[in-house]
Design an enzyme around this catalytic site. Structure first.
Site, short mmCIF file in Angstrom:
data_model
loop_
_atom_site.label_atom_id
_atom_site.label_comp_id
_atom_site.label_asym_id
_atom_site.label_seq_id
_atom_site.Cartn_x
_atom_site.Cartn_y
_atom_site.Cartn_z
CE LYS A 204 -4.03 -1.45 2.63
NZ LYS A 204 -4.43 -1.28 4.04
N GLY A 385 6.72 -1.25 11.95
CA GLY A 385 6.07 0.04 12.17
C GLY A 385 7.00 1.05 12.82
#
Ligand code: AMP
Length: 405
Positions: A204, A385
């Site tokens: 993404k 992350g």
């Protein structure tokens, strides 16, 4: 302001509460009687700090999360297998307390002697952990005279065991692992050896857009591959068939392309792609014609799942001349061999390059391990992350809350 590091501390005889990331993958043994660790990389990554503290006479109390038990005691998320594995790696006993707070934990801590280590049970057996509940954090903090955070993978979360505990302990420092992560993902990138190349891939655009924006001023070149490239190609007016695309990010993609042009930053999308009529090893595949002047692009009902040979050659050339390279996200669906050539080629080109090569976490780490190239990279981040947030220039709560030097 620089943060306290493990070497700034006097640890002999002290109770050192250390947050580690033992969130390892597990599976059931064949007879179903026990859980087996399938990859102990994260435990090995914490060894330098643990061994240093033990050698210097500290009493080491380790805490970690494992999976997402969501506040309940669930046997499959127990850290006991991690205690056993750590004991094998250290060649010394590792005590285990089957709760991270309460009498069991307190008694186990009290029994520790200098140079001994204890692992507490999964902090996420308590929902107060992710809620960063101050009373729960205080119960954890009561185990230690000193706190060390060596869990880079969760440093972007403000949880009780990563940030909350620092409220109740005076000396809070980073461990060797966190120190190394900051060196490569932050300090080295302040004045990178040029040309500085950023390679982004994965599914993404939305996951990586902030990293691209944050690095637009600093990087000399970008390579964009994987599923995220199709949002850019659609924005440019090319056909993308059934390829993954985020229509709500098309404006943003156009804006990034414009900014890169204005800043004279090289911004490379794959010159061609491998397209498939199905998502699997038995799919029919073909290459697109190179994208140029409106021709090229994915056919109707087909899906772009890897970069093509022209792109591979072009990317390899740019990689070969870079001074610093940071890579996050595969070039295609590399889990399926048929769509893995682009990712493998990028990994190989990076391994060959003389640049400072940094693998910024997540699936690119899986890829370099899969191709046996991990030892040829300068640095491989243990955070997904957390590394992206650091590259975005964000403050990580698990690091910001540590004591200043
Ligand atoms: P990320 O976690 O965002 O780095 O994405 C990694 C995932 O992106 C991997 O599981 C890949 O299979 C997937 N991926 C890469 N390229 C594509 C593509 N062209 N279409 C769909 N998924 C992709």
């Amino acid at each position: 302001m620089a943060k306290l590091t493990i070497q700034d501390l006097k640890v002999e005889g002290k109770r050192i509460l250390m947050r580690v990331d033992f969130n390892v993958p597990l599976k059931d043994s064949d007879d179903g009687s026990q859980r087996i660790i399938t990859d102990d990389t994260r435990i090995r990554a914490a060894l330098p700090s643990i061994e240093y503290l033990l050698k210097n006479g500290g009493r080491v109390i380790l805490m970690s999360h494992l999976g997402r038990p969501k506040g309940e005691r669930k046997a499959q998320f127990s850290l006991k297998p991690a205690a056993d594995r750590l004991s094998e790696l250290l060649g010394a006993p590792v005590a285990f307390a089957d709760d991270c707070i309460g009498d069991t934990a307190t008694q186990a801590v009290d029994q520790l002697e200098n140079g001994q280590v204890l692992l507490l049970e999964n902090v996420r057996y308590h929902s107060e952990e992710t809620e960063n509940d101050p009373a729960f954090a205080a119960q954890l903090a009561a185990h230690g005279d000193i706190f060390i955070n060596d869990a880079f993978g969760t440093a972007h979360r403000a949880h009780a065991s990563t940030a909350g505990v620092t409220q109740d302990i005076d000396q809070c420092a980073m461990g060797f692992l966190v120190e190394r992560e900051l060196k490569y993902l932050q300090d080295e990138l302040r004045e990178p050896k040029r040309p500085f190349l950023v390679i982004m891939g994965g599914a993404k655009v939305s996951d990586k857009i902030q990293v691209i924006t944050a690095l637009l001023d600093k990087a000399d070149a970008f390579i964009i591959g994987g599923g995220m490239a199709y949002t850019f190609r659609k924005a440019q007016g090319y056909t993308i068939g059934k390829s993954i695309c985020e229509d709500d990010k098309i404006e943003l993609a156009l804006d990034i392309l414009k900014q890169a042009e204005e800043k004279n930053t090289q911004f490379l999308l794959p010159a061609d792609n491998l397209q498939a009529d199905a998502f699997g090893e038995d799919a029919n595949v073909k290459y697109t014609a190179p994208y140029a002047g409106g021709s090229g692009g994915i056919d109707d009902e087909w899906e772009g799942l890897d970069i093509g040979p022209v792109a591979i050659e072009e990317f390899a050339k740019v990689i070969a001349t870079a001074g610093t390279i940071i890579w996050n996200g595969p070039m295609g669906v590399f889990e399926i061999d048929k769509f893995s050539k682009g990712t493998q080629a990028v990994a190989q080109a990076m391994a060959k390059s003389e640049a400072v090569t940094i693998i910024g976490g997540g699936d690119s780490v899986t890829a370099v391990n899969k191709y046996g190239l991990a030892d040829q990279m300068t640095f491989i981040s243990t955070g997904g992350g957390a590394s992206l947030e650091l590259l975005e220039g964000k403050t990580l709560p698990g690091i910001a809350s540590l004591s200043d030097k």
